[in-house]
Design a protein around this motif. Structure first.
Motif, mmCIF file in Angstrom:
data_model
loop_
_atom_site.group_PDB
_atom_site.id
_atom_site.type_symbol
_atom_site.label_atom_id
_atom_site.label_comp_id
_atom_site.label_asym_id
_atom_site.label_seq_id
_atom_site.Cartn_x
_atom_site.Cartn_y
_atom_site.Cartn_z
ATOM 1 N N LEU A 79 3.258 7.628 -3.166
ATOM 2 C CA LEU A 79 4.521 7.898 -2.489
ATOM 3 C C LEU A 79 5.235 6.503 -1.787
ATOM 4 O O LEU A 79 6.335 6.364 -1.879
ATOM 5 C CB LEU A 79 4.326 8.728 -1.323
ATOM 6 N N ARG A 80 4.359 5.822 -1.024
ATOM 7 C CA ARG A 80 4.806 4.768 -0.551
ATOM 8 C C ARG A 80 5.089 3.315 -1.375
ATOM 9 O O ARG A 80 5.972 2.924 -1.434
ATOM 10 C CB ARG A 80 3.883 4.392 0.775
ATOM 11 N N GLN A 81 4.275 3.212 -2.319
ATOM 12 C CA GLN A 81 4.330 2.131 -3.451
ATOM 13 C C GLN A 81 4.519 0.805 -2.581
ATOM 14 O O GLN A 81 5.543 0.089 -2.840
ATOM 15 C CB GLN A 81 5.513 2.303 -4.290
ATOM 16 N N PRO A 82 3.654 0.482 -1.634
ATOM 17 C CA PRO A 82 3.850 -0.599 -0.862
ATOM 18 C C PRO A 82 3.661 -2.118 -1.753
ATOM 19 O O PRO A 82 2.965 -1.989 -2.752
ATOM 20 C CB PRO A 82 2.705 -0.613 0.099
ATOM 21 N N GLN A 83 4.183 -3.071 -1.243
ATOM 22 C CA GLN A 83 4.226 -4.490 -1.856
ATOM 23 C C GLN A 83 2.755 -4.604 -1.774
ATOM 24 O O GLN A 83 2.256 -5.449 -2.510
ATOM 25 C CB GLN A 83 5.089 -5.345 -1.201
ATOM 26 N N ASP A 84 2.235 -4.592 -0.563
ATOM 27 C CA ASP A 84 0.618 -5.091 -0.440
ATOM 28 C C ASP A 84 -0.239 -4.106 -0.359
ATOM 29 O O ASP A 84 -0.392 -3.548 0.779
ATOM 30 C CB ASP A 84 0.849 -6.092 1.147
ATOM 31 N N VAL A 85 -1.043 -4.043 -1.366
ATOM 32 C CA VAL A 85 -1.765 -2.771 -1.494
ATOM 33 C C VAL A 85 -3.160 -3.013 -0.524
ATOM 34 O O VAL A 85 -3.387 -1.935 -0.018
ATOM 35 C CB VAL A 85 -2.292 -2.466 -3.012
ATOM 36 N N VAL A 86 -3.545 -4.084 -0.431
ATOM 37 C CA VAL A 86 -4.684 -4.428 0.416
ATOM 38 C C VAL A 86 -4.588 -4.013 1.799
ATOM 39 O O VAL A 86 -5.087 -3.241 2.373
ATOM 40 C CB VAL A 86 -5.113 -5.972 0.278
ATOM 41 N N THR A 87 -3.209 -4.629 2.235
ATOM 42 C CA THR A 87 -3.026 -4.481 3.847
ATOM 43 C C THR A 87 -2.631 -2.823 4.159
ATOM 44 O O THR A 87 -3.186 -2.262 4.973
ATOM 45 C CB THR A 87 -1.778 -5.174 4.266
ATOM 46 N N PHE A 88 -2.068 -2.221 3.022
ATOM 47 C CA PHE A 88 -1.793 -0.736 3.053
ATOM 48 C C PHE A 88 -3.071 0.151 3.156
ATOM 49 O O PHE A 88 -3.287 1.116 4.337
ATOM 50 C CB PHE A 88 -1.006 -0.121 2.136
ATOM 51 N N ALA A 89 -4.008 -0.544 2.545
ATOM 52 C CA ALA A 89 -5.427 0.171 2.378
ATOM 53 C C ALA A 89 -6.160 -0.002 3.915
ATOM 54 O O ALA A 89 -6.677 0.931 4.166
ATOM 55 C CB ALA A 89 -6.150 -0.292 1.133
ATOM 56 N N ALA A 90 -5.982 -1.009 4.406
ATOM 57 C CA ALA A 90 -6.780 -1.296 5.665
ATOM 58 C C ALA A 90 -6.065 -0.433 6.778
ATOM 59 O O ALA A 90 -6.950 -0.147 7.629
ATOM 60 C CB ALA A 90 -6.434 -3.124 5.907
ATOM 61 N N GLN A 91 -4.736 -0.349 6.495
ATOM 62 C CA GLN A 91 -4.190 0.445 7.756
ATOM 63 C C GLN A 91 -4.361 1.808 7.664
ATOM 64 O O GLN A 91 -4.459 2.430 8.564
ATOM 65 C CB GLN A 91 -2.633 0.126 7.670
ATOM 66 N N HIS A 92 -4.528 2.287 6.388
ATOM 67 C CA HIS A 92 -4.936 3.508 6.039
ATOM 68 C C HIS A 92 -6.251 4.010 6.510
ATOM 69 O O HIS A 92 -6.548 5.140 7.025
ATOM 70 C CB HIS A 92 -4.826 3.906 4.722
ATOM 71 N N PHE A 93 -7.381 3.275 6.217
ATOM 72 C CA PHE A 93 -8.563 3.495 6.489
ATOM 73 C C PHE A 93 -9.183 2.752 8.062
ATOM 74 O O PHE A 93 -10.294 3.361 8.254
ATOM 75 C CB PHE A 93 -9.564 2.833 5.476
ATOM 76 N N GLY A 94 -8.371 2.440 8.606
ATOM 77 C CA GLY A 94 -8.575 1.569 9.670
ATOM 78 C C GLY A 94 -9.195 2.409 10.766
ATOM 79 O O GLY A 94 -10.212 2.341 11.516
ATOM 80 N N PRO A 95 -8.315 3.908 11.063
ATOM 81 C CA PRO A 95 -8.681 4.720 11.889
ATOM 82 C C PRO A 95 -10.282 5.202 11.807
ATOM 83 O O PRO A 95 -10.860 5.866 12.542
ATOM 84 C CB PRO A 95 -7.670 5.904 12.006
ATOM 85 N N PHE A 96 -10.770 5.176 10.613
ATOM 86 C CA PHE A 96 -12.158 5.713 10.476
ATOM 87 C C PHE A 96 -13.254 4.730 10.596
ATOM 88 O O PHE A 96 -14.432 5.051 10.507
ATOM 89 C CB PHE A 96 -11.995 6.229 9.093
ATOM 90 N N ALA A 97 -12.802 3.492 10.966
ATOM 91 C CA ALA A 97 -13.777 2.421 11.298
ATOM 92 C C ALA A 97 -14.648 2.909 12.492
ATOM 93 O O ALA A 97 -14.026 3.378 13.469
ATOM 94 C CB ALA A 97 -13.194 1.094 11.377
#
Length: 392
Positions: free
Chosen positions: A335-353
């Motif tokens: 849906l978002r199609q971000p330019q930086d996939v790695v940063t997007f993944a870190a922000q997505h899974f960050g709350p689960f840390a």
């Protein structure tokens, strides 16, 4: 450092030999002394004791020789490393108590720094005592000698230029030089050193190898290297002394030619051995590793790959919630199609840390608004639907 010894001087006349050219050591002797190193001398630092026996084999006393690393402070107060030699003997000469002592400091190349010697014979009627002191002062070697016979004392002082003493072997240096010759198992050919004769005059000194002989002490046998030292006096007869040396430099026997009795060891010492350097491992040319072409490595790679695949499949089977999380992430990613996939993944899974630091109580005004946008609500709804499908 030993205390300086000063003797009263009654007459101070230069030796008669100073009128003639002084003897000089040859190149073979000087080169041999220059080849000595402190690493080599370290193997020769030990003490030894020999028994003094008469010509009939009766014990008369003992001789002790000690060579060790030392420090010497010169007349300018400069401290330097040196070789320290201490030797003393005590026994009977024709049932008369006698003895001598030697204290000397020499450099790595056996150059004289300082030496003091003393010998005595306790005759009943006229006891005799002789003292000799050698000391380097300025550019000279100063020799002070005193002879006391009964109550009569004779003293004298002489000196030699330091530059003329190259290749000079003092009594202390001689004890170290003999150990070096035994260790190397050789005597320099045609070497002509310098020494002092019994009258304190400068003369030539030579060494000669007399071969190898089997020496036995008790039930033990060992080969000894025989070296003869000869001091060629300018006026008197030459004085020769033979030294029977063990391979590591220990003195097995000492015989003064023309003198009754000798010095001999009573117990075989533990011989030192040279440290042999281990050969260097053979150097092989480094070859590039192409593991894809190596059948064994490639087989291990396939086995490990299959192990990881089975392990991952087993984990997903045991944790179905992981598939829901991955589905949500992939949905948001499409849906978002971000330019930086790695940063997007870190922000997505960050709350689960698990070790995520707590949020500050006062957020910055530059932080995003806490109110959820329509896009966030839509994304949340899609994620909920995805989890529901995963549950069914």
């Amino acid at each position: 450092m030993s205390s300086k010894v000063h003797f009263p001087v009654k007459d101070q006349q230069p030796p008669s030999q100073e009128l003639a050219p002084l003897p000089e050591a040859n190149a073979e002797a000087i080169n041999f002394l220059s080849s000595l190193s402190m690493e080599e001398l370290q193997m020769l630092f030990f003490s030894e004791t020999l028994a003094i026996i008469s010509d009939t084999g009766e014990p008369q006393g003992e001789l002790t020789i000690q060579v060790e690393r030392g420090k010497y402070k010169d007349e300018l107060g400069i401290m330097s490393h040196c070789v320290f030699v201490h030797a003393f003997s005590r026994g009977f000469l024709d049932k008369t108590l006698s003895g001598n002592a030697l204290l000397g400091y020499v450099s790595r190349t056996l150059e004289l720094m300082e030496q003091h010697s003393q010998e005595f014979i306790k005759f009943l009627i006229l006891p005799m005592e002789r003292k000799t002191s050698l000391l380097k002062q300025d550019d000279q070697i100063v020799i002070r000698r005193s002879i006391k016979e009964g109550e009569e004392l004779k003293t004298g002082t002489s000196s030699f230029p330091w530059k003329a003493m190259k290749g000079f072997i003092s009594e202390a240096a001689n004890m170290v030089l003999l150990r070096v010759m035994a260790w190397r198992h050789m005597v320099p050919n045609n070497a002509r050193f310098l020494a002092l004769d019994s009258d304190g005059k400068l003369c030539y000194c030579t060494y000669e190898a007399l071969g190898v002989q089997t020496f036995q002490v008790g039930r033990q046998q060992a080969e000894v290297f025989i070296v003869e030292q000869t001091v060629h006096s300018t006026e008197g007869i030459p004085m020769a002394c033979q030294f029977y040396l063990l391979p590591d430099g220990h003195l097995a026997k000492r015989v003064q030619v023309g003198s009754p009795g000798c010095c001999i060891i009573s117990k075989m010492p533990v011989l030192r051995e040279k440290d042999e350097d281990e050969p260097q491992p053979q150097q092989f040319e480094k070859k590039p590793l192409v593991w894809e072409e190596d059948l064994e490595l490639f087989s291990r790679f396939l086995e490990r790959k299959e192990e990881l695949r089975l392990s991952h499949t087993r984990y997903l089977r045991q944790h179905p919630e992981a598939e829901a999380l991955i589905s949500d992430f992939l949905l948001f990613l499409l849906l978002r199609q971000p330019q930086d996939v790695v940063t997007f993944a870190a922000q997505h899974f960050g709350p689960f840390a698990m070790h995520r630091p707590p949020s500050p109580s006062l957020r910055s005004s530059h932080r995003p608004s806490p109110f959820r946008s329509l896009d966030d609500l839509w994304d949340s709804r899609l994620a909920r639907q995805s989890r529901q499908r995963a549950g069914t």
